[in-house]
Design a protein around this motif. Structure first.
Motif, PDB file in Angstrom:
ATOM      1  N   VAL A  71    -144.921   7.329  72.296  1.00  8.88           N
ATOM      2  CA  VAL A  71    -143.657   8.024  72.508  1.00  8.88           C
ATOM      3  C   VAL A  71    -143.414   9.011  71.370  1.00  8.88           C
ATOM      4  O   VAL A  71    -143.831   8.791  70.230  1.00  8.88           O
ATOM      5  CB  VAL A  71    -142.497   7.005  72.618  1.00  8.88           C
ATOM      6  N   GLU A 114    -137.983  11.867  72.213  1.00  5.44           N
ATOM      7  CA  GLU A 114    -137.825  11.207  73.512  1.00  5.44           C
ATOM      8  C   GLU A 114    -136.980   9.943  73.420  1.00  5.44           C
ATOM      9  O   GLU A 114    -137.107   9.046  74.252  1.00  5.44           O
ATOM     10  CB  GLU A 114    -139.205  10.861  74.089  1.00  5.44           C
ATOM     11  N   ALA A 116    -134.937   9.185  76.605  1.00  3.04           N
ATOM     12  CA  ALA A 116    -135.824   8.859  77.728  1.00  3.04           C
ATOM     13  C   ALA A 116    -136.494   7.510  77.525  1.00  3.04           C
ATOM     14  O   ALA A 116    -136.681   6.752  78.484  1.00  3.04           O
ATOM     15  CB  ALA A 116    -136.873   9.958  77.891  1.00  3.04           C
ATOM     16  N   ARG A 117    -136.854   7.207  76.281  1.00  2.00           N
ATOM     17  CA  ARG A 117    -137.478   5.904  75.988  1.00  2.00           C
ATOM     18  C   ARG A 117    -136.513   4.761  76.270  1.00  2.00           C
ATOM     19  O   ARG A 117    -136.904   3.717  76.815  1.00  2.00           O
ATOM     20  CB  ARG A 117    -137.933   5.900  74.520  1.00  2.00           C
ATOM     21  N   SER A 167    -141.371  12.726  83.446  1.00  2.00           N
ATOM     22  CA  SER A 167    -140.508  11.565  83.219  1.00  2.00           C
ATOM     23  C   SER A 167    -141.340  10.371  82.752  1.00  2.00           C
ATOM     24  O   SER A 167    -142.553  10.308  82.990  1.00  2.00           O
ATOM     25  CB  SER A 167    -139.745  11.204  84.495  1.00  2.00           C
TER      26      SER A 167
END
Length: 304
Positions: A152, A156, A159-160, A218
């Motif tokens: 990652v 992010e 999103a993580r 995504s």
């Protein structure tokens, strides 16, 4: 638990660790950050200096129910008398208490039996292990078409957190466990603040925080590895695949990449603790597909 307490617990678990041990440093760090959504314990106990054992205790809402405890006592560093004394102190705080221990720690099982604990049945967990000396078998676990797997990125964070929340949505978990869904389950408690607490623990390694990226950019799945450099062991905790991406082998591919990255960082072995009984068999099948084999059974004991 403050930073000094966490450091003491990590050192304690490192001193005692074997593949059959219930706790790895990754479990301690994950719990410290409340990554699993657990509440802070009502009481904590610590034994010896330097620390040789500890317990977190959650007291029941009703006197009809036993307390629940997370206990770390190791026969590798404590004498039989110290084990019994620690259990006596635990029972002074919570006369009725339930906890999980590996059956392979026979000295601890003997001490529990001597203090009135009996195996209580119910769900149990398997401790699975593998060597990282030869990872050629991982070549069979290819990344599905349309996806890529990598660590990652710092940008992010949101999103993580969101992919974790999708994977571990309470209603989804209840369905996977075969439990009724009422509609009142709410959403996952995992948050940006909680993930920042996870990443702030001293054993978090960004190189082992892996994500599967879908074709649209995504995040479709994730897996977090925890490396203990002293024992050369890496733990998976947690791993998840989003509901719209399940069944494609993403979880296994993410874990395979974590194993490769951990090996490159010096790891020589890997462990994980999925459910061992038939109530939730999917995670165990995933890890056994990575040639991880059972080395211990973690079962629940309670005071009679």
């Amino acid at each position: 638990m403050d930073t000094a307490d966490l450091a003491a617990r990590l050192a304690c678990v490192r001193r005692t660790w074997t593949p059959q041990q219930r706790l790895h440093v990754g479990n301690v760090a994950w719990s410290h950050a409340h990554g699993d959504g657990s509440a802070a314990p009502d009481r904590t106990l610590a034994w010896c200096r330097p620390l040789l054992g500890f317990a977190d205790i959650w007291l029941p809402a009703s006197a009809e129910e036993p307390a629940n405890a997370s206990l770390h006592l190791s026969p590798r560093t404590m004498t039989p008398r110290q084990l019994v004394n620690a259990l006596d102190e635990l029972r002074q705080v919570a006369p009725r208490v339930s906890l999980e221990v590996p059956l392979q720690q026979t000295e601890l099982i003997d001490a529990l039996s001597a203090r009135g604990f009996v195996e209580s049945g119910g769900p149990w967990f398997a401790q699975l292990w593998r060597s990282l000396a030869d990872l050629s078998d991982l070549e069979a676990h290819t990344v599905p078409d349309g996806y890529s797997i990598r660590a990652v990125r710092p940008d992010e964070l949101a999103a993580r957190v969101e992919v974790h929340r999708r994977c571990w949505d309470p209603a989804r978990i209840r369905r996977m466990l075969g439990l009724p869904v009422t509609g009142d389950e709410g959403s996952s408690s995992y948050s940006i603040d909680r993930h920042l607490a996870v990443t702030a623990t001293p054993v978090y390694r960004g190189e082992l925080d892996m994500v599967a990226v879908a074709a649209d950019g995504s995040l479709a799945a994730f897996g977090l590895g925890w490396l203990d450099a002293e024992s050369g062991s890496v733990l998976f905790e947690p791993v998840g695949t989003g509901p719209h991406h399940a069944g494609r082998g993403l979880g296994r591919a993410v874990c395979a990449e974590i194993l490769r990255a951990a090996r490159d960082l010096g790891a020589t072995q890997a462990v994980v603790g999925p459910r061992g009984d038939g109530g939730y068999p999917v995670p165990r099948r995933l890890y056994e597909g990575l040639r991880m084999r059972e080395v211990a059974q973690v079962v629940r004991f309670a005071t009679a």
